[in-house]
Write a protein that holds these residues in place. Sequence first.
Motif, PDB file in Angstrom:
ATOM      1  N   ILE A 191      23.188  12.075 -22.464  1.00  0.00           N
ATOM      2  CA  ILE A 191      22.771  13.152 -23.376  1.00  0.00           C
ATOM      3  C   ILE A 191      21.820  14.122 -22.684  1.00  0.00           C
ATOM      4  CG2 ILE A 191      21.479  13.641 -25.488  1.00  0.00           C
ATOM      5  CD1 ILE A 191      22.563  11.008 -26.618  1.00  0.00           C
ATOM      6  N   LEU A 192      20.837  13.587 -21.959  1.00  0.00           N
ATOM      7  CA  LEU A 192      19.845  14.456 -21.314  1.00  0.00           C
ATOM      8  C   LEU A 192      20.469  15.326 -20.235  1.00  0.00           C
ATOM      9  CD1 LEU A 192      16.848  11.945 -21.035  1.00  0.00           C
ATOM     10  CD2 LEU A 192      17.118  13.839 -22.650  1.00  0.00           C
ATOM     11  N   LEU A 193      21.415  14.756 -19.472  1.00  0.00           N
ATOM     12  CA  LEU A 193      22.074  15.558 -18.450  1.00  0.00           C
ATOM     13  C   LEU A 193      22.969  16.620 -19.064  1.00  0.00           C
ATOM     14  CD1 LEU A 193      22.968  12.759 -15.867  1.00  0.00           C
ATOM     15  CD2 LEU A 193      21.199  14.513 -15.648  1.00  0.00           C
ATOM     16  N   ARG A 194      23.589  16.324 -20.214  1.00  0.00           N
ATOM     17  CA  ARG A 194      24.399  17.333 -20.901  1.00  0.00           C
ATOM     18  C   ARG A 194      23.535  18.437 -21.504  1.00  0.00           C
ATOM     19  NH1 ARG A 194      27.219  15.300 -18.166  1.00  0.00           N
ATOM     20  NH2 ARG A 194      29.328  14.519 -18.382  1.00  0.00           N
ATOM     21  N   LEU A 195      22.261  18.147 -21.726  1.00  0.00           N
ATOM     22  CA  LEU A 195      21.328  19.167 -22.211  1.00  0.00           C
ATOM     23  C   LEU A 195      20.779  20.022 -21.073  1.00  0.00           C
ATOM     24  CD1 LEU A 195      19.355  17.088 -24.875  1.00  0.00           C
ATOM     25  CD2 LEU A 195      21.118  18.824 -25.290  1.00  0.00           C
ATOM     26  N   ARG A 196      21.373  19.911 -19.907  1.00  0.00           N
ATOM     27  CA  ARG A 196      21.033  20.729 -18.745  1.00  0.00           C
ATOM     28  C   ARG A 196      19.682  20.385 -18.131  1.00  0.00           C
ATOM     29  NH1 ARG A 196      25.581  23.773 -17.262  1.00  0.00           N
ATOM     30  NH2 ARG A 196      26.739  24.301 -19.148  1.00  0.00           N
ATOM     31  N   LEU A 197      19.170  19.172 -18.404  1.00  0.00           N
ATOM     32  CA  LEU A 197      17.956  18.755 -17.728  1.00  0.00           C
ATOM     33  C   LEU A 197      18.303  18.345 -16.305  1.00  0.00           C
ATOM     34  CD1 LEU A 197      17.016  18.553 -20.758  1.00  0.00           C
ATOM     35  CD2 LEU A 197      15.555  16.676 -20.027  1.00  0.00           C
ATOM     36  N   THR A 198      17.356  18.501 -15.413  1.00  0.00           N
ATOM     37  CA  THR A 198      17.598  18.060 -14.045  1.00  0.00           C
ATOM     38  C   THR A 198      17.666  16.543 -13.988  1.00  0.00           C
ATOM     39  OG1 THR A 198      15.248  17.932 -13.494  1.00  0.00           O
ATOM     40  CG2 THR A 198      16.348  20.064 -13.177  1.00  0.00           C
ATOM     41  N   THR A 242      12.923  10.585 -15.409  1.00  0.00           N
ATOM     42  CA  THR A 242      11.524  10.404 -15.809  1.00  0.00           C
ATOM     43  C   THR A 242      11.403  10.176 -17.310  1.00  0.00           C
ATOM     44  OG1 THR A 242      10.823  11.853 -13.993  1.00  0.00           O
ATOM     45  CG2 THR A 242       9.238  11.446 -15.750  1.00  0.00           C
ATOM     46  N   LEU A 243      12.127  10.960 -18.105  1.00  0.00           N
ATOM     47  CA  LEU A 243      12.067  10.790 -19.556  1.00  0.00           C
ATOM     48  C   LEU A 243      12.563   9.403 -19.972  1.00  0.00           C
ATOM     49  CD1 LEU A 243      13.286  14.269 -20.884  1.00  0.00           C
ATOM     50  CD2 LEU A 243      11.013  13.250 -21.165  1.00  0.00           C
ATOM     51  N   VAL A 244      13.683   8.989 -19.416  1.00  0.00           N
ATOM     52  CA  VAL A 244      14.229   7.670 -19.772  1.00  0.00           C
ATOM     53  C   VAL A 244      13.278   6.561 -19.323  1.00  0.00           C
ATOM     54  CG1 VAL A 244      16.144   6.065 -19.414  1.00  0.00           C
ATOM     55  CG2 VAL A 244      16.596   8.503 -19.730  1.00  0.00           C
ATOM     56  N   LEU A 245      12.625   6.762 -18.178  1.00  0.00           N
ATOM     57  CA  LEU A 245      11.660   5.779 -17.681  1.00  0.00           C
ATOM     58  C   LEU A 245      10.562   5.521 -18.697  1.00  0.00           C
ATOM     59  CD1 LEU A 245      10.558   4.049 -15.322  1.00  0.00           C
ATOM     60  CD2 LEU A 245       9.423   6.092 -14.474  1.00  0.00           C
ATOM     61  N   PHE A 246      10.110   6.567 -19.383  1.00  0.00           N
ATOM     62  CA  PHE A 246       9.061   6.405 -20.386  1.00  0.00           C
ATOM     63  C   PHE A 246       9.601   5.954 -21.740  1.00  0.00           C
ATOM     64  CE2 PHE A 246       6.835   9.189 -17.380  1.00  0.00           C
ATOM     65  CZ  PHE A 246       5.622   8.511 -17.289  1.00  0.00           C
ATOM     66  N   LEU A 247      10.897   6.149 -21.977  1.00  0.00           N
ATOM     67  CA  LEU A 247      11.493   5.726 -23.246  1.00  0.00           C
ATOM     68  C   LEU A 247      11.876   4.251 -23.250  1.00  0.00           C
ATOM     69  CD1 LEU A 247      13.793   8.784 -24.060  1.00  0.00           C
ATOM     70  CD2 LEU A 247      11.691   8.123 -25.237  1.00  0.00           C
ATOM     71  N   VAL A 248      12.116   3.681 -22.061  1.00  0.00           N
ATOM     72  CA  VAL A 248      12.535   2.269 -21.997  1.00  0.00           C
ATOM     73  C   VAL A 248      11.507   1.331 -22.618  1.00  0.00           C
ATOM     74  CG1 VAL A 248      12.989   0.352 -20.407  1.00  0.00           C
ATOM     75  CG2 VAL A 248      14.141   2.531 -20.078  1.00  0.00           C
ATOM     76  N   PRO A 249      10.184   1.436 -22.331  1.00  0.00           N
ATOM     77  CA  PRO A 249       9.223   0.523 -22.969  1.00  0.00           C
ATOM     78  C   PRO A 249       9.234   0.607 -24.494  1.00  0.00           C
ATOM     79  CG  PRO A 249       8.196   1.673 -21.132  1.00  0.00           C
ATOM     80  CD  PRO A 249       9.520   2.325 -21.359  1.00  0.00           C
ATOM     81  N   ILE A 250       9.485   1.809 -25.028  1.00  0.00           N
ATOM     82  CA  ILE A 250       9.546   1.952 -26.485  1.00  0.00           C
ATOM     83  C   ILE A 250      10.714   1.149 -27.031  1.00  0.00           C
ATOM     84  CG2 ILE A 250       9.885   3.602 -28.362  1.00  0.00           C
ATOM     85  CD1 ILE A 250       8.512   5.696 -26.637  1.00  0.00           C
ATOM     86  N   TYR A 251      11.866   1.237 -26.349  1.00  0.00           N
ATOM     87  CA  TYR A 251      13.021   0.465 -26.807  1.00  0.00           C
ATOM     88  C   TYR A 251      12.762  -1.035 -26.688  1.00  0.00           C
ATOM     89  CZ  TYR A 251      17.638  -1.558 -27.105  1.00  0.00           C
ATOM     90  OH  TYR A 251      18.698  -2.337 -27.473  1.00  0.00           O
ATOM     91  N   VAL A 252      12.119  -1.455 -25.599  1.00  0.00           N
ATOM     92  CA  VAL A 252      11.806  -2.879 -25.420  1.00  0.00           C
ATOM     93  C   VAL A 252      10.950  -3.380 -26.574  1.00  0.00           C
ATOM     94  CG1 VAL A 252      10.547  -4.526 -23.990  1.00  0.00           C
ATOM     95  CG2 VAL A 252      12.072  -2.869 -22.918  1.00  0.00           C
ATOM     96  N   LEU A 253       9.958  -2.608 -26.994  1.00  0.00           N
ATOM     97  CA  LEU A 253       9.111  -2.997 -28.117  1.00  0.00           C
ATOM     98  C   LEU A 253       9.905  -3.037 -29.415  1.00  0.00           C
ATOM     99  CD1 LEU A 253       5.816  -1.031 -27.387  1.00  0.00           C
ATOM    100  CD2 LEU A 253       6.108  -3.509 -27.379  1.00  0.00           C
ATOM    101  N   LEU A 254      10.710  -2.017 -29.662  1.00  0.00           N
ATOM    102  CA  LEU A 254      11.493  -1.971 -30.900  1.00  0.00           C
ATOM    103  C   LEU A 254      12.528  -3.086 -30.949  1.00  0.00           C
ATOM    104  CD1 LEU A 254      12.092   1.861 -31.349  1.00  0.00           C
ATOM    105  CD2 LEU A 254      10.551   0.391 -32.661  1.00  0.00           C
ATOM    106  N   ALA A 255      12.958  -3.568 -29.784  1.00  0.00           N
ATOM    107  CA  ALA A 255      13.955  -4.641 -29.727  1.00  0.00           C
ATOM    108  C   ALA A 255      13.328  -6.025 -29.833  1.00  0.00           C
ATOM    109  CB  ALA A 255      14.766  -4.530 -28.441  1.00  0.00           C
TER     110      ALA A 255
END
Length: 877
Positions: free
Chosen positions: A293-300, A306-319
């Motif tokens: 999704i992020l690459l399709r949004l034209r992000l580098t 970097t964004l996914v790196l910071f989102l992974v801990p949130i998912y780990v907690l929610l899981a």
Amino acid sequence: MGRRPLLSFTVCWVAGSAAACRLSGGPLLITWAGILLLLAAFAFWGRLSWKTLAVLGLSFTLAALYWEWNEGRNVSALPEAFVMESSEMEGIPVQAEGTIISTVERDGDRVDFTIKLKDMVWNEKNKQQADSETRAKVQGEKIKVQLKLEAEQEIAAAARWHRGDKVNLSGVLEQPSGARNFGGFDYRAYLLTKQVHWLLKVTGTDNVKAAAPSSWNGATILRWNDGVRAALGAEMDRLFGKSQAGYMKGLVLGIQDDLDPDTFRQFSQLGLTHILAISGMHVAVYVGVLLFILLRLRLTRETALTLVLFLVPIYVLLAGAGPSVVRAGIMVMIALFAARMGVLKDGLNILSASALLMLVWNPYFLLSVSFQLSFLVTAGLMVYVPLANHLLNNLPRWLGSALSVTWVAQMVSFPLTLYYFNQFSLLSFAANFILVPFITFVILPLGTAVLLLGQLWEGAAKMLVSLTEGLNNATFDVVEWMNGWSAGVTIWRSPSLFWIGAYYLLFYGLLYTFKKIQETRCTPPYMEDETRPLEGLHPYSRANVGGGKGQTKVSAFRSPLSFLWSRFTVSLLSLCLVILLYIGYQPENHSGAGTLSYFDVGQGDSILITTPAGSNILVDGGGTVSFGQKEEWRIRRSPFEVGAKVLVPLLKKRGIHRLDAVILTHGDQDHAGGLQAVLEGMPVSALLFNGTIADREPYLKLMRTALERNVQLYGVHQGMSVSPDKETELAFLWPELGDQDNKPEVPVLEEQNHDSVVFRLNMKGHSFLFTGDMDLAAEEEIMEMGRSRGLPPESHIDVLKAAHHGSKTSTGDSWLDYWKPSAAVISAGVNNLYGHPSGEVLDRLAADDIQIFRTDLQGEIQMKVQEGAILMRHKLE
């Protein structure tokens, strides 16, 4: 080792932790010295540098010392603070003050959570006299709270408690129960890995005063996370039907509290429970979707990583942050960071780093089944899949990869599955190959989409719910159909660590040898840049030459000796693996002796008889006794049931593939209740009972299950006998034969004790008497019939099973005089409500100098029957 120093370091760390866990004192020192000598031998032979040797030896040593240091700290401070022995503290009333550090879970009328103590006193006098030093000793200790709700209105009060709340509680202290049977589940040891040493039993919410924290602290994030998970779970409950909400919460959120027990059992039997717990596959799917999704949004690429790196801990907690999802989260974060920096290394080093981080954070992760399976399967996929791919070169690449991953995952998890769960389905590979990709790449995204659309677009969410539920029903039908082949479920005893190690070595050796053979077949006799031999001097025939796109490919030359050696190696390794599997599949070896195991099933009876020839006969199955009809709100989703939670696991752990006979002495719940799980959980050839029916639903259900599963039913009576082998005979003494043989229907008998099945077991020259719950009147009639038939009064037996759990209504003086037993076994529950065994019975046995064994005091009592001797042991000292 040189290419992967971190892997070598981590392996030695795990070995050091495992050695310190299983050994202590002299054996640990000997193991430590042996490891150092082994490493020195590698260094001497030039396989390791001395610097590497020092690092690996240091890793093993530090890990062992770190484990011992944690073990030394993992003790309760309460006995020292109270100046009491642990046994004296059992059952004392206390007032505790602390902070809730876990989620608050309710199941029926029971609420569970863990607190970290700030203070605890055990009476008002102690409260006045306790100084600051004494109180400081208990600060920080974890206590498991088990609260029983007294009224339905208290549910709302318990629902307001959350992680981080300050609580004051009044209750009684209890030590967690240890294993009471050989190989049984040890709840005390399990809680020890959570640094919990005591249970606090509380009755009613009036004995709990809770207040939310007044300021932000480190637990606030977890408290917020619990709230978000609860809200997401409630949204799942709103969107999905009751029968599927629990399944979807387990699949998408890792919340398994509401998962239907029957669904879990069906998935477990096929080895599919890993799909119901958040694991590496879930994390990989979410990370892949986010990056897409992020690459399709034209992000580098760098920004997306970097964004996914910071989102992974949130998912780990929610899981739910279980060991498997933490492992996957750490691995993904390391991989994302390495990719972001352009220094992505191989997977084994990343896996090693995550394992090392987790074990340093909490060394007791090593004992977690989830941790072991997660890391072992992941490492196995990295090591074995490249070897297995060579076996499937002729298949399309996508199919070959899917087959090799599924097959390797099954083969790698196989030994641990046997060690912990003692069963393996022959359809597990097919189930995982078909259902895991379907659930992971279809159901999981659909469930996530439903959750996201629930508040944004209700109509679309409902459409997806209908589609998802239809696909789930199809999944459940396939799982149930596969489980219909009961012969596909094999039962194995728990293997030894040596067996597990030998299995992995042989499996690796086979795949490695096959790979070398495949490489030899495909290797050309010369390289592209080498001078090709003259055609006239070519040593190969046209039959060995094939072309393709202008390039000539020639099979490599292999000497006959090399060919024979590779085939011999494959044959030898295959034979060793087959022998290893055969040995592992065999039940416990008793070296030609018979055994009797008087299980501790609480307030009930259950005895396993294994004859010298290997026949297995189960006498009664215990059973959880419930009093009256429970209100609906009190009913637990997965209540404790002796048959399913104690008896069946014990039978499987000992490798019993089939019960040749089950003897049900009578229809009372504390003897018959556990047999329902036995009939459902393993094959049974015959069920022997007293020829009557108790008109109670559990008993009728048991008989219906026996008929549905083609179990042969036999009504037994005095005068009958059974000889499982030439050294064993069961002679039935009771009930007496009435005129029921002339009636077409089995008679109904509500009071079953008097007509309990009584039989004498003769094995290798020794005699054992089994009595069910017979009463004094039945004892008198048996003795009278014995005398009338000329049996001498001094008929001696070695071991008597005291009737009716040692109740004073049986085991009379004349009965003891008639049989003259040398020992008696009493099966009774700890602190049971009936006061069993009776003091009168104990006095009678003591007066006749009869040795007494009791399951309530000694746990399982096991007897090994040999020629001229009976060797006895019991679980508890």
